[in-house]
Design a protein around this motif. Structure first.
Motif, short mmCIF file in Angstrom:
data_model
loop_
_atom_site.label_atom_id
_atom_site.label_comp_id
_atom_site.label_asym_id
_atom_site.label_seq_id
_atom_site.Cartn_x
_atom_site.Cartn_y
_atom_site.Cartn_z
N ALA A 187 0.84 -1.20 0.00
CA ALA A 187 0.00 0.00 0.00
C ALA A 187 0.87 1.25 0.00
O ALA A 187 1.95 1.26 0.60
CB ALA A 187 -0.92 0.02 1.23
N VAL A 188 0.39 2.27 -0.67
CA VAL A 188 0.97 3.61 -0.56
C VAL A 188 0.07 4.39 0.38
O VAL A 188 -1.16 4.38 0.24
CB VAL A 188 1.04 4.31 -1.93
N ALA A 189 0.67 5.06 1.36
CA ALA A 189 -0.10 5.77 2.39
C ALA A 189 0.27 7.25 2.39
O ALA A 189 1.16 7.68 3.12
CB ALA A 189 0.17 5.14 3.75
N PRO A 190 -0.41 8.04 1.57
CA PRO A 190 -0.09 9.47 1.51
C PRO A 190 -0.68 10.25 2.68
O PRO A 190 -1.69 9.84 3.28
CB PRO A 190 -0.73 9.93 0.19
N SER A 191 -0.06 11.39 2.95
CA SER A 191 -0.71 12.36 3.83
C SER A 191 -1.76 13.09 3.00
O SER A 191 -2.11 12.65 1.90
CB SER A 191 0.32 13.32 4.42
N LEU A 192 -2.27 14.19 3.49
CA LEU A 192 -3.42 14.83 2.86
C LEU A 192 -3.11 15.31 1.43
O LEU A 192 -2.10 15.97 1.21
CB LEU A 192 -3.90 16.01 3.71
N LEU A 193 -4.00 14.95 0.51
CA LEU A 193 -3.84 15.31 -0.89
C LEU A 193 -5.00 16.19 -1.35
O LEU A 193 -6.09 16.15 -0.79
CB LEU A 193 -3.82 14.05 -1.77
N LYS A 194 -4.75 16.96 -2.38
CA LYS A 194 -5.79 17.81 -2.95
C LYS A 194 -6.51 17.04 -4.06
O LYS A 194 -6.20 17.17 -5.25
CB LYS A 194 -5.18 19.10 -3.50
N THR A 195 -7.44 16.19 -3.67
CA THR A 195 -8.21 15.41 -4.62
C THR A 195 -9.71 15.68 -4.42
O THR A 195 -10.12 16.15 -3.36
CB THR A 195 -7.96 13.90 -4.46
N SER A 196 -10.49 15.34 -5.41
CA SER A 196 -11.94 15.54 -5.31
C SER A 196 -12.54 14.66 -4.22
O SER A 196 -13.48 15.06 -3.52
CB SER A 196 -12.60 15.25 -6.65
N ALA A 197 -12.03 13.44 -4.10
CA ALA A 197 -12.54 12.53 -3.07
C ALA A 197 -12.31 13.11 -1.68
O ALA A 197 -13.18 13.03 -0.81
CB ALA A 197 -11.87 11.17 -3.21
N SER A 198 -11.14 13.68 -1.46
CA SER A 198 -10.84 14.27 -0.16
C SER A 198 -11.75 15.44 0.16
O SER A 198 -12.10 15.67 1.33
CB SER A 198 -9.38 14.74 -0.14
N ALA A 199 -12.16 16.16 -0.86
CA ALA A 199 -13.01 17.33 -0.65
C ALA A 199 -14.35 16.95 -0.03
O ALA A 199 -15.03 17.78 0.57
CB ALA A 199 -13.23 18.05 -1.97
#
Length: 266
Positions: A187-199
């Motif tokens: 798995a890749v585990a990113p910190s907070l990203l600017k994606t539509s899903a995150s919004a």
């Protein structure tokens, strides 16, 4: 030199929503490296988006909430590929129902929690199971997690325990697949990203801005940075990495006591 060695190999990516998606960034990396990419998306609208972004790629629709849809898309991809094997699968799917607003964790509704487990975690296990006959013996299967499941970010709510279950599934899938292959699960585990899903996460913008301050370079993690790590994990260059959740957070986790933030709060 083709360092990653993915040229002419075949990858299936689940979860592209739009050009901001990590699934999109991974796909672009693979295409640029000469790989064949097949996208699997949730809806007709996303199919049109994927076709515009990847005009040379095949795109299929699959709502993973129902397991029979995974079997159906498996059969369609099998018919498309013939004898060609799949060298890697990306599972970039997560869903949480916040339709009733943000609730304290202990008030989580059972139906919402179980739906999120099904879509965000079990779908990964189900995809692995139903696609196992199409995978190359040394294929890499990858999911997208989060940088930590042990910090009680109130606005992320019940998704953190679900991502923890997703992380745990990596070693169990690798172990069970080892009976007949050398297929790897990571798995890749990113910190907070600017994606539509995150919004769609309540209060996400404030959390994103806070994370940007905590990161030592004072710049948020880019989606492409997480995608670069994912591309590496899909390649045989990462053959020694097995059953791992690789955190990609630009140093956020080591800097929560940043002096600037401490002064602002104190």
């Amino acid at each position: 030199m083709d360092f990653l060695g993915v040229r002419d190999k075949t990858f299936v990516i689940f979860g592209l929503a739009n050009k901001k998606s990590i699934a999109c960034a991974i796909g672009k990396n693979l295409v640029a490296a000469g790989a064949r990419v097949i996208h699997v998306v949730r809806s007709e609208q996303r199919l049109e988006t994927a076709q515009k972004l990847f005009p040379e790629s095949s795109v299929f629709i699959c709502d993973v909430e129902e397991e029979e849809n995974i079997v159906a898309v498996r059969d369609k991809i099998k018919a498309l590929l013939g004898e060609t094997q799949i060298d890697g699968i990306v599972h970039s799917i997560a869903f949480a129902n916040y339709s009733e607003g943000l609730k304290p964790f202990h008030e989580t509704l059972k139906k919402d929690f179980l739906q999120a487990v099904n879509i965000s975690c079990f779908s990964f296990i189900s995809i692995a199971n139903h696609f196992k006959g199409l995978l190359a013996p040394t294929a890499s299967v990858l999911t997208i997690s989060i940088s930590t499941t042990k910090m009680a970010a109130e606005n992320y709510g019940y998704m953190a325990p679900i991502k923890a279950a997703l992380d745990s599934s990596l070693c169990f899938l690798t172990k069970s697949f080892s009976a007949f292959s050398a297929i790897r699960f990571n798995a890749v585990a990113p910190s907070l990203l600017k994606t539509s899903a995150s919004a769609g996460v309540p209060g996400y913008v404030d959390s994103y801005l806070y994370a940007e301050k905590v990161i030592p370079r004072k710049k948020s993690l880019k989606t492409t940075e997480a995608a670069d790590t994912a591309t590496f994990l899909l390649s045989e260059r990462s053959s020694g990495i097995v059953g791992q959740t690789i955190v990609v957070d630009a140093g956020m986790a080591m800097n929560y006591f940043d002096a600037e933030i401490v002064r602002a709060v104190a």
